[in-house]
Design a protein around this motif. Sequence first.
Motif, PDB file in Angstrom:
ATOM      1  N   GLY A   1       0.784  -1.221   0.000  1.00 10.47           N
ATOM      2  CA  GLY A   1       0.000   0.000   0.000  1.00 10.47           C
ATOM      3  C   GLY A   1       0.820   1.276   0.000  1.00 10.47           C
ATOM      4  N   CYS A   2       2.134   1.159  -0.025  1.00 10.73           N
ATOM      5  CA  CYS A   2       3.019   2.323  -0.012  1.00 10.73           C
ATOM      6  C   CYS A   2       3.649   2.507  -1.387  1.00 10.73           C
ATOM      7  N   PRO A   3       3.575   3.709  -1.952  1.00 13.97           N
ATOM      8  CA  PRO A   3       4.202   3.946  -3.256  1.00 13.97           C
ATOM      9  C   PRO A   3       5.712   3.746  -3.193  1.00 13.97           C
ATOM     10  N   LEU A   4       6.283   3.329  -4.313  1.00  9.07           N
ATOM     11  CA  LEU A   4       7.727   3.111  -4.414  1.00  9.07           C
ATOM     12  C   LEU A   4       8.338   4.119  -5.377  1.00  9.07           C
ATOM     13  N   LEU A   5       9.475   4.650  -4.977  1.00  8.10           N
ATOM     14  CA  LEU A   5      10.241   5.536  -5.831  1.00  8.10           C
ATOM     15  C   LEU A   5      11.426   4.753  -6.386  1.00  8.10           C
ATOM     16  N   ARG A   6      11.598   4.788  -7.712  1.00  8.01           N
ATOM     17  CA  ARG A   6      12.762   4.174  -8.341  1.00  8.01           C
ATOM     18  C   ARG A   6      13.815   5.270  -8.476  1.00  8.01           C
ATOM     19  N   VAL A   7      15.002   5.021  -7.915  1.00  7.36           N
ATOM     20  CA  VAL A   7      16.103   5.975  -7.944  1.00  7.36           C
ATOM     21  C   VAL A   7      17.195   5.391  -8.834  1.00  7.36           C
ATOM     22  N   HIS A   8      17.465   6.051  -9.957  1.00 12.19           N
ATOM     23  CA  HIS A   8      18.514   5.574 -10.865  1.00 12.19           C
ATOM     24  C   HIS A   8      19.850   6.001 -10.266  1.00 12.19           C
ATOM     25  N   LEU A   9      20.627   5.039  -9.795  1.00 11.94           N
ATOM     26  CA  LEU A   9      21.829   5.324  -9.012  1.00 11.94           C
ATOM     27  C   LEU A   9      22.923   6.039  -9.802  1.00 11.94           C
ATOM     28  N   ALA A  10      22.956   5.908 -11.107  1.00 13.74           N
ATOM     29  CA  ALA A  10      23.993   6.573 -11.899  1.00 13.74           C
ATOM     30  C   ALA A  10      23.784   8.081 -11.974  1.00 13.74           C
TER      31      ALA A  10
END
Length: 105
Positions: free
Chosen positions: A53-62
Amino acid sequence: MSPTGPVFRIGRRRLAWLDEDGVSLLVPIGADEGEMLSEAEPRTFSMAGQTGGCPLLRVHLAFVAEASLRRILEQAWRDRASKQLQLLAARASGGDPELSEAEEL
């Protein structure tokens, strides 16, 4: 989304984990903050569905700046860690004014 790579945990709660693409980190985050980051820096951030139920943030590490990643992980830690753990961490680091409400526990 279930993690397929390394997982950083606070107790049983997942703080962040490596995405299956191997170059992105998934971090539970508030929907408003995630949308704001995605709009401001689409090359670095994008929304990646939900977990529990919690949104996820995708963080592009480069592409992410160290200071931005640190702030996102610190916020995720505050959202996921128990008040008791936050209080212990604040005492160990010399105190944190944001944790004054935790001292009431």
